[in-house]
Design an enzyme around this catalytic site. Structure first.
Site, PDB file in Angstrom:
ATOM      1  N   HIS A 307       0.855  -1.195   0.000  1.00  0.00           N
ATOM      2  CA  HIS A 307       0.000   0.000   0.000  1.00  0.00           C
ATOM      3  C   HIS A 307       0.885   1.237   0.000  1.00  0.00           C
ATOM      4  O   HIS A 307       1.940   1.254   0.626  1.00  0.00           O
ATOM      5  CB  HIS A 307      -0.907   0.017   1.241  1.00  0.00           C
ATOM      6  CG  HIS A 307      -2.085   0.919   1.094  1.00  0.00           C
ATOM      7  ND1 HIS A 307      -2.008   2.267   1.319  1.00  0.00           N
ATOM      8  CD2 HIS A 307      -3.349   0.672   0.700  1.00  0.00           C
ATOM      9  CE1 HIS A 307      -3.186   2.811   1.095  1.00  0.00           C
ATOM     10  NE2 HIS A 307      -4.025   1.877   0.719  1.00  0.00           N
ATOM     11  N   ASP A 365      -7.841  -5.419  -0.045  1.00  0.00           N
ATOM     12  CA  ASP A 365      -8.290  -6.320  -1.119  1.00  0.00           C
ATOM     13  C   ASP A 365      -7.885  -7.762  -0.888  1.00  0.00           C
ATOM     14  O   ASP A 365      -8.260  -8.642  -1.667  1.00  0.00           O
ATOM     15  CB  ASP A 365      -7.707  -5.834  -2.455  1.00  0.00           C
ATOM     16  CG  ASP A 365      -8.271  -4.476  -2.833  1.00  0.00           C
ATOM     17  OD1 ASP A 365      -7.488  -3.551  -3.069  1.00  0.00           O
ATOM     18  OD2 ASP A 365      -9.510  -4.342  -2.831  1.00  0.00           O
TER      19      ASP A 365
HETATM   20  C1  SDX Z   1      -6.186  -0.049  -2.981  1.00  0.00           C
HETATM   21  O1  SDX Z   1      -4.422   4.470  -2.136  1.00  0.00           O
HETATM   22  C2  SDX Z   1      -5.385   3.859  -1.554  1.00  0.00           C
HETATM   23  O2  SDX Z   1      -5.822   4.273  -0.467  1.00  0.00           O
HETATM   24  C3  SDX Z   1      -5.935   2.657  -2.294  1.00  0.00           C
HETATM   25  C4  SDX Z   1      -6.946   1.833  -1.526  1.00  0.00           C
HETATM   26  C5  SDX Z   1      -8.241   2.585  -1.290  1.00  0.00           C
HETATM   27  O3  SDX Z   1      -8.959   2.233  -0.348  1.00  0.00           O
HETATM   28  O4  SDX Z   1      -8.566   3.490  -2.113  1.00  0.00           O
HETATM   29  O5  SDX Z   1      -6.412   1.438  -0.276  1.00  0.00           O
HETATM   30  C6  SDX Z   1      -7.352   0.582  -2.304  1.00  0.00           C
HETATM   31  O6  SDX Z   1      -5.926   0.260  -4.116  1.00  0.00           O
HETATM   32  C7  SDX Z   1      -5.332  -1.006  -2.206  1.00  0.00           C
HETATM   33  C8  SDX Z   1      -4.088  -1.486  -3.038  1.00  0.00           C
HETATM   34  C9  SDX Z   1      -4.553  -2.616  -3.951  1.00  0.00           C
HETATM   35  N1  SDX Z   1      -3.462  -2.990  -4.916  1.00  0.00           N
HETATM   36  C10 SDX Z   1      -2.835  -4.172  -4.829  1.00  0.00           C
HETATM   37  O7  SDX Z   1      -3.003  -4.995  -3.927  1.00  0.00           O
HETATM   38  C11 SDX Z   1      -1.884  -4.445  -5.995  1.00  0.00           C
HETATM   39  C12 SDX Z   1      -0.523  -4.933  -5.462  1.00  0.00           C
HETATM   40  N2  SDX Z   1       0.122  -3.848  -4.759  1.00  0.00           N
HETATM   41  C13 SDX Z   1       1.030  -3.012  -5.475  1.00  0.00           C
HETATM   42  O8  SDX Z   1       0.864  -2.888  -6.832  1.00  0.00           O
HETATM   43  C14 SDX Z   1       1.525  -1.802  -4.703  1.00  0.00           C
HETATM   44  O9  SDX Z   1       1.810  -2.228  -3.437  1.00  0.00           O
HETATM   45  C15 SDX Z   1       0.642  -0.571  -4.633  1.00  0.00           C
HETATM   46  C16 SDX Z   1       0.221  -0.105  -5.984  1.00  0.00           C
HETATM   47  C17 SDX Z   1      -0.581  -0.852  -3.813  1.00  0.00           C
HETATM   48  C18 SDX Z   1       1.443   0.529  -3.943  1.00  0.00           C
HETATM   49  O10 SDX Z   1       2.489   0.825  -4.784  1.00  0.00           O
HETATM   50  P1  SDX Z   1       3.551   1.985  -4.397  1.00  0.00           P
HETATM   51  O11 SDX Z   1       3.206   2.665  -3.146  1.00  0.00           O
HETATM   52  O12 SDX Z   1       3.760   2.819  -5.610  1.00  0.00           O
HETATM   53  O13 SDX Z   1       4.815   1.156  -4.036  1.00  0.00           O
HETATM   54  P2  SDX Z   1       5.885   0.701  -5.068  1.00  0.00           P
HETATM   55  O14 SDX Z   1       5.205   0.157  -6.284  1.00  0.00           O
HETATM   56  O15 SDX Z   1       6.861   1.795  -5.248  1.00  0.00           O
HETATM   57  O16 SDX Z   1       6.533  -0.526  -4.284  1.00  0.00           O
HETATM   58  C19 SDX Z   1       7.577  -0.301  -3.376  1.00  0.00           C
HETATM   59  C20 SDX Z   1       8.437  -1.560  -3.509  1.00  0.00           C
HETATM   60  C21 SDX Z   1       8.830  -1.845  -4.958  1.00  0.00           C
HETATM   61  O17 SDX Z   1      10.081  -2.523  -4.933  1.00  0.00           O
HETATM   62  P3  SDX Z   1      11.435  -1.637  -5.266  1.00  0.00           P
HETATM   63  O18 SDX Z   1      11.209  -1.000  -6.620  1.00  0.00           O
HETATM   64  O19 SDX Z   1      11.526  -0.616  -4.151  1.00  0.00           O
HETATM   65  O20 SDX Z   1      12.535  -2.655  -5.263  1.00  0.00           O
HETATM   66  O21 SDX Z   1       7.706  -2.717  -3.070  1.00  0.00           O
HETATM   67  C22 SDX Z   1       7.520  -3.602  -4.162  1.00  0.00           C
HETATM   68  C23 SDX Z   1       7.802  -2.834  -5.432  1.00  0.00           C
HETATM   69  O22 SDX Z   1       8.279  -3.699  -6.450  1.00  0.00           O
HETATM   70  N3  SDX Z   1       6.136  -4.041  -4.105  1.00  0.00           N
HETATM   71  C24 SDX Z   1       5.709  -5.293  -4.241  1.00  0.00           C
HETATM   72  C25 SDX Z   1       4.320  -5.242  -4.065  1.00  0.00           C
HETATM   73  N4  SDX Z   1       3.936  -3.981  -3.838  1.00  0.00           N
HETATM   74  C26 SDX Z   1       5.058  -3.238  -3.866  1.00  0.00           C
HETATM   75  N5  SDX Z   1       6.378  -6.435  -4.513  1.00  0.00           N
HETATM   76  C27 SDX Z   1       5.616  -7.550  -4.587  1.00  0.00           C
HETATM   77  N6  SDX Z   1       4.269  -7.588  -4.424  1.00  0.00           N
HETATM   78  C28 SDX Z   1       3.601  -6.454  -4.158  1.00  0.00           C
HETATM   79  N7  SDX Z   1       2.277  -6.480  -4.002  1.00  0.00           N
END
Ligand code: SDX
Length: 430
Positions: A307, A365
């Site tokens: 998140h 989720d």
């Molecule tokens: C919702 O914003 C909100 O409030 C949203 C929400 C709402 O109520 O409106 O809470 C609802 O959208 C919840 C999130 C649902 N999405 C998912 O579950 C999809 C999987 N999660 C990711 O795609 C990700 O965690 C996000 C999109 C939710 C957040 O992404 P960020 O904050 O941009 O973080 P990032 O992509 O920069 O990740 C930081 C690091 C990265 O690694 P590095 O580049 O630093 O090496 O963490 C890794 C990412 O690769 N990473 C993950 C991961 N999520 C982040 N690695 C593996 N699996 C994951 N799920």
């Protein structure tokens, strides 16, 4: 907010004093509104990881403490003691309703749950196998073609009518999208049913036989609605605000929010998460998928994990996990393989250095799909249910923005890294 502190930017030999504004809760903000005018520079923040786009009184989240408040009330208390329409009143008007206010509000919502009969024909234009989110984007947007008397955003009475219509009718439209995908007849709303029971009835009843909603399932459905109602300036809420800042009508703005929510990184994650859990299939295959999630060369991510804000735990996921156990027990679904995989995946991931170091925890989720599947919904209906729940948050944030005298069209700038200026070259000279 009182101006209490100041920040100084030293740039190209000059100092710029910037006001620092202090919130009720959360980080201070550096007010950069005059920066470009005075210093001729932009700030740079793709994805807005360090940017406050507005001030708001509606929802507060603390990512480190795992806190979520609607108008100051913790989500755990609202999920346990309140119900969705009372939460809608709270989000819309800022205070918990008195008994009379609640009865009046619930009556107004109930009496607006039917959609214009002509909308039934609008559905006919979609393929039966359309994703219900595609149908919802289209039909909610089309509400501005049916409800002309509530699209003048400068009229507070029309803003109120549009808000009531959206909260009341989006469940009906979501249920119609589901029925349409099944080839079953639309089921009209029933005014004697509460909001969650009415939605379940519109989704699962058929004209051929009576359908009695299980009150325990209705309570679980209502709790899911409450947990998804609002969430500060997330991607879809920011979309609604940006669309609304141009003066677009509320139905068009909510349709824009639905479109944004559909993405698998956002509200589409509940569908993607359950499909992932099914693909994993058994506890034995979890290590394979954990390895893929950690592999930089593999675009796979653990859906339902991570998140932008919550870097400890998502308070909604904790409530949802408890609810999953209750609903599956109620339905007599024991040893649900998907739930077993989910619980083991959560356990393994929370002990894995990669996830711990990147502060990746289950989000809202992760468990919601397990409950919705147990209730009988197909995965394609998971995000429409999220959209239905979030409509009150979107419209509350939209109303707050429109009513703000400082409201202006949102128009970010950029860091241009394209070609320097160059002259056109005629075809025969290339
Ligand atoms: C919702 O914003 C909100 O409030 C949203 C929400 C709402 O109520 O409106 O809470 C609802 O959208 C919840 C999130 C649902 N999405 C998912 O579950 C999809 C999987 N999660 C990711 O795609 C990700 O965690 C996000 C999109 C939710 C957040 O992404 P960020 O904050 O941009 O973080 P990032 O992509 O920069 O990740 C930081 C690091 C990265 O690694 P590095 O580049 O630093 O090496 O963490 C890794 C990412 O690769 N990473 C993950 C991961 N999520 C982040 N690695 C593996 N699996 C994951 N799920």
């Amino acid at each position: 907010m009182a101006e209490e502190k100041a920040a100084r930017l030293h740039l190209a030999g000059k100092d710029y004093d910037l006001a620092v504004l202090s919130p009720t809760a959360g980080p201070d903000v550096v007010d950069i509104r005059k920066l470009y005018g005075e210093a001729g520079v932009f700030t740079y923040d793709p994805g807005f990881t360090s940017t406050a786009s507005c001030d708001s009184t509606i929802t507060y989240i603390d990512g480190d403490k795992g806190e979520l408040w609607y108008r100051g009330y913790p989500i755990e208390q609202l999920a346990a003691q309140s119900h969705y329409l009372e939460v809608c009143y709270l989000l819309l008007y800022g205070e918990l309703p008195t008994p009379d206010q609640l009865v009046d509000f619930e009556t107004r919502i109930t009496r607006h749950t039917m959609v214009h009969e002509q909308m039934h024909y609008f559905f006919r234009g979609f393929r039966r196998d359309s994703h219900p989110m595609a149908t919802m984007v289209g039909v909610v947007g089309a509400m501005s073609a049916f409800y002309h008397d509530s699209i003048d955003i400068n009229d507070p009475v029309q803003r109120e009518i549009a808000s009531i219509r959206l909260i009341a009718k989006v469940p009906t439209i979501a249920a119609m999208a589901y029925k349409y995908s099944l080839g079953q007849p639309f089921v009209y709303p029933r005014n004697e049913l509460d909001y969650a029971s009415n939605f379940l009835h519109m989704c699962f009843s058929v004209p051929a036989e009576p359908y009695n909603v299980d009150p325990a399932l209705a309570r679980a459905m209502d709790r899911i609605f409450t947990l998804h109602a609002d969430h500060e300036q997330n991607a879809s809420t920011s979309t609604v605000r940006l669309a609304g800042s141009s003066g677009a009508n509320p139905f068009a703005c909510i349709a824009a929010g639905i479109a944004c929510l559909w993405g698998p990184a956002h509200g589409g994650a509940n569908q993607a998460c359950l499909e992932m859990l099914r693909e994993i299939g058994s506890v034995e295959r979890i290590p394979e998928f954990i390895a893929r999630a950690k592999d930089k060369n593999d675009p796979f991510r653990l859906m339902g994990f991570g998140h932008r804000v919550y870097k400890n735990f998502d308070p909604r996921a904790k409530v949802m996990k408890e609810s999953a156990d209750e609903v599956l027990d109620l339905l007599g679904v024991h040893n649900n393989p998907t739930l077993q995989v989910a619980k083991e995946l959560e356990k393994i991931a929370l002990e894995d250095e990669y996830f711990v170091s990147k502060k990746l925890y289950p989000n809202v989720d992760f468990y919601s799909g397990i409950i919705l599947e147990a209730m009988g919904f197909p995965t394609s209906m998971f995000t429409p249910i999220f959209a239905l729940s979030r409509t009150v948050g979107w419209i509350s944030q939209w109303k707050e923005m429109i009513a703000d005298p400082q409201n202006k069209i949102g128009r970010p700038r950029q860091l241009y890294v394209g070609s320097p200026r160059r002259d056109y070259k005629p075809l025969d000279a290339r």
